[in-house]
Design a protein around this motif. Structure first.
Motif, PDB file in Angstrom:
ATOM      1  N   THR A 247     119.112 129.449 -26.535  1.00 59.07           N
ATOM      2  CA  THR A 247     119.515 128.289 -25.841  1.00 59.07           C
ATOM      3  C   THR A 247     120.549 127.297 -27.330  1.00 59.07           C
ATOM      4  N   ARG A 327     117.775 121.810 -24.414  1.00 58.93           N
ATOM      5  CA  ARG A 327     117.348 122.641 -23.632  1.00 58.93           C
ATOM      6  C   ARG A 327     116.385 123.179 -24.617  1.00 58.93           C
ATOM      7  N   ASP A 330     113.756 120.765 -22.477  1.00 57.60           N
ATOM      8  CA  ASP A 330     113.614 121.767 -21.012  1.00 57.60           C
ATOM      9  C   ASP A 330     113.335 123.124 -20.216  1.00 57.60           C
ATOM     10  N   LYS A 333     115.852 128.498 -17.111  1.00 53.95           N
ATOM     11  CA  LYS A 333     116.671 128.925 -16.160  1.00 53.95           C
ATOM     12  C   LYS A 333     117.194 130.221 -15.652  1.00 53.95           C
ATOM     13  N   SER A 334     116.922 130.243 -14.820  1.00 52.45           N
ATOM     14  CA  SER A 334     118.212 132.276 -14.107  1.00 52.45           C
ATOM     15  C   SER A 334     119.462 130.990 -14.650  1.00 52.45           C
ATOM     16  N   GLY A 337     120.110 128.458 -11.968  1.00 54.00           N
ATOM     17  CA  GLY A 337     119.118 127.099 -12.009  1.00 54.00           C
ATOM     18  C   GLY A 337     117.967 127.228 -11.793  1.00 54.00           C
ATOM     19  N   HIS A 338     117.297 128.111 -11.529  1.00 53.72           N
ATOM     20  CA  HIS A 338     115.567 127.811 -11.027  1.00 53.72           C
ATOM     21  C   HIS A 338     115.182 128.266 -12.264  1.00 53.72           C
ATOM     22  N   ARG A 339     113.743 127.195 -12.293  1.00 56.39           N
ATOM     23  CA  ARG A 339     113.579 127.622 -13.986  1.00 56.39           C
ATOM     24  C   ARG A 339     112.620 128.684 -13.917  1.00 56.39           C
ATOM     25  N   GLU A 343     108.919 123.125 -15.969  1.00 53.05           N
ATOM     26  CA  GLU A 343     109.739 122.019 -16.730  1.00 53.05           C
ATOM     27  C   GLU A 343     109.161 121.665 -18.460  1.00 53.05           C
ATOM     28  N   ASN A 555     107.694 126.332 -10.648  1.00 54.08           N
ATOM     29  CA  ASN A 555     108.591 127.205 -10.906  1.00 54.08           C
ATOM     30  C   ASN A 555     109.102 128.390 -10.481  1.00 54.08           C
TER      31      ASN A 555
END
Length: 583
Positions: A247, A327, A330, A333-334, A337-339, A343, A555
């Motif tokens: 990221t 990021r 944070d 995430k996939s 947008g799934h964790r 978090e 998650n």
């Protein structure tokens, strides 16, 4: 739905009980806890290799493993060694797990402590137990201690597991277990009596080993201290580390060697980010001391780092850099947008240690890259974890890394993860558990330990009878950091096991900054009394928040933290690994 409701009710009940427990204890509960007054037992054997080779250890390891000793050396008293001991080395077959033991000749007070091994292990350097500063049996050389390399050596590099199934099994769970079995049998014959109490102490992967022992082998140890556990090893060394690296790259994608991606944030940006975070969140706990007490309460806006938004302050960032900082904080995430992890991967306040996933300069290699490539290259780790149907290719150098959704047939996690929250057998055996983690841990997110704690306390009845959890503000991975980072967790554990005195406040110190603080069992935190030095632990009292944090640990891998998720047992068939699936 009914099961979920029941678990939530249990969690709420535990929260209320913990709050009442903290409020009922006196502020003076930071005194050194008592341990059993056990007489010293002298050795009955000579410290010699022939003497150890003559020991009858047949059938000691429950899987038929055999022990071969290679050395036994008497180490005399010196300025760095308070008591003479016998240093013993050997190997436990059929794998190659070493066993390294130090056995006091005349000062043993009937306690055995097994030390965990961090990283991917591969070494068996036997030092003092982790975070045992001031522990009297350690200081006086009164403990039998042991450790293991868990089936391989660091000299084997990243290839230690390739076509070597016993190395995989020993690293996963077997090495620690058979070491405990052999060490206890050696103690019995060396002193003519068993250890009265046995303990395990470890941090990082040693923390994973600690939880694995409690989950798989509840009778191995009376007390277990687990620091910063890498209990979800597959996620730790894929999504967690790789996401923070990728990221931060301006051009993610497949780029062949020797070309490398350009990094957005470099080490030189970190002091500015840290200063802004501290300015925004330091005083939330009532004390401006550069330490964020509970970083979950810090709702830092990374847009305040952008030059266009702050008048071009010295060191300010571009929008792309600020977005990368968010990021990194944070978490992974996939594509949908799934964790893929809880978090918050990097807590606010830990920015100065983000060097772990940033190279010294553009074109360099960050440490996180080595963690991921090393882990994914291993034959018995990579293949079962990938799901081609939901993957998106990315790269770390020449290695294509895939970001899949979780699969409920993840064999690798069934082998290596220590996430089973049902500790009922451990509790029934009388075992005690002390979990601890640094809030500013740059390697392993404390959110993963929080997820384990929440599921364990919701799954295992009366968890407050046998388990405690401590979060150290500002402390990095297994120590270091700006907060109080040196303490003794071993003496309170011994006191709990041996005298029934449950641990309360642990006093932690930072020798560099002079900070000293009490750290209370979660969710209780330390609050300044309003007078006296804020560096003095005596000027803080316990406070339990009325509400739980709004940060969620849920998650895509929640199913791993379930008593229904099987932990497989494996054996070697030639160069292949064969495991029972638990189906």
């Amino acid at each position: 739905m009914e099961k979920t409701t029941m678990l939530r009710r249990r969690a709420a009940s535990w929260w209320a009980l913990t709050t009442a427990f903290a409020a009922a204890l006196p502020l003076s509960a930071t005194a050194a806890p008592p341990i059993a007054n056990l007489p010293a037992v002298p050795a009955l054997m000579q410290c010699s290799l022939p003497a150890f080779q003559a020991l009858n250890l047949s059938g000691v390891a429950d899987d038929g493993g055999q022990v071969s000793f290679s050395s036994a050396t008497l180490v005399d008293v010196s300025s760095s060694n308070p008591a003479a001991y016998c240093a013993v080395r050997g190997v436990i077959s059929p794998g190659a797990s070493s066993i390294v033991m130090n056995l006091p000749m005349a000062t043993w007070t009937q306690r055995y402590v097994q030390n965990g091994c961090g990283g991917e292990c591969g070494n068996d350097n036997l030092g003092a137990p982790t975070q045992s500063s001031g522990c009297v049996p350690v200081v006086k050389g009164q403990l039998v201690t042991a450790t293991t390399n868990m089936g391989h050596t660091s000299a084997q590099g990243s290839a230690w597991i390739v076509n070597n199934p016993w190395a995989a099994i020993d690293f996963a769970y077997r090495g620690v277990h058979v070491t405990a079995q052999v060490a206890k049998a050696v103690i019995q014959q060396f002193y003519g009596q068993p250890a009265t109490y046995s303990y395990f102490d470890g941090c990082s992967d040693g923390g994973r080993e600690a939880l694995m022992s409690a989950q798989r082998y509840p009778n191995d140890f009376n007390g277990i201290t687990a620091g910063a556990p890498a209990n979800n090893m597959d996620v730790q060394n894929t999504y967690h580390h790789a996401n923070r690296l990728l990221t931060n790259q301006s051009t993610p994608g497949t780029i062949p060697l020797p070309a490398r991606n350009t990094y957005l944030l470099l080490r030189g940006n970190l002091p500015y980010i840290h200063a802004k975070v501290v300015a925004a969140c330091d005083a939330l706990d009532g004390v401006s001391d550069g330490i964020i007490d509970d970083p979950r309460a810090c709702k830092f806006d990374t847009n305040t780092l952008v030059c266009a938004n702050n008048g071009n302050e010295s060191g300010c960032l571009t929008q792309a850099q600020a977005d990368a900082a968010f990021r990194i904080h944070d978490g992974a995430k996939s594509v949908a947008g799934h964790r893929l992890e809880p978090e918050i991967a990097s807590e606010w306040g830990s920015e100065l240690d983000w060097t772990l996933y940033m190279p010294d300069a553009q074109g360099g290699t960050a440490s996180s890259e080595n963690f991921v490539t090393s882990w994914l290259y291993k034959t018995y780790l990579n293949e079962p974890y990938l799901d081609e149907a939901t993957s998106t290719p990315r790269t770390i150098n020449d290695l294509t890394w895939k970001v899949p959704a979780y699969r409920k047939t993840v064999k690798s996690s069934q082998l290596y993860s220590a996430t089973n929250p049902n500790l009922t057998p451990f509790a029934a055996a009388g075992g005690k558990l002390m979990l601890w983690h640094g809030w500013a841990d740059q390697h392993i997110s404390p959110q993963g330990t929080l997820q384990y704690w929440e599921t364990m306390t919701s799954t295992t009845a009366n968890s407050d009878d046998f388990a405690r959890f401590y979060l150290f503000p500002g402390m990095g991975h297994c120590g270091s950091g700006l907060g109080p980072n040196t303490f003794d967790v071993l003496t309170p554990m011994m006191s709990w096991v041996e005298t029934g005195t449950a641990p309360y406040a642990l006093v932690a110190n930072n020798a560099t900054t002079g900070v000293s603080r009490p750290v209370y069992p979660y969710p209780t935190v330390a609050r300044y009394v309003g007078s006296g030095s804020t560096n003095d632990a005596a000027n803080f009292k316990p406070f339990t928040p009325k509400k739980k944090s709004g940060v969620k640990v849920t998650n895509a891998g929640d199913y791993l933290y379930s008593a229904d998720f099987p932990q497989v047992h494996c054996t070697a068939l030639g160069t292949q690994i064969a495991c029972d699936t638990g189906d």
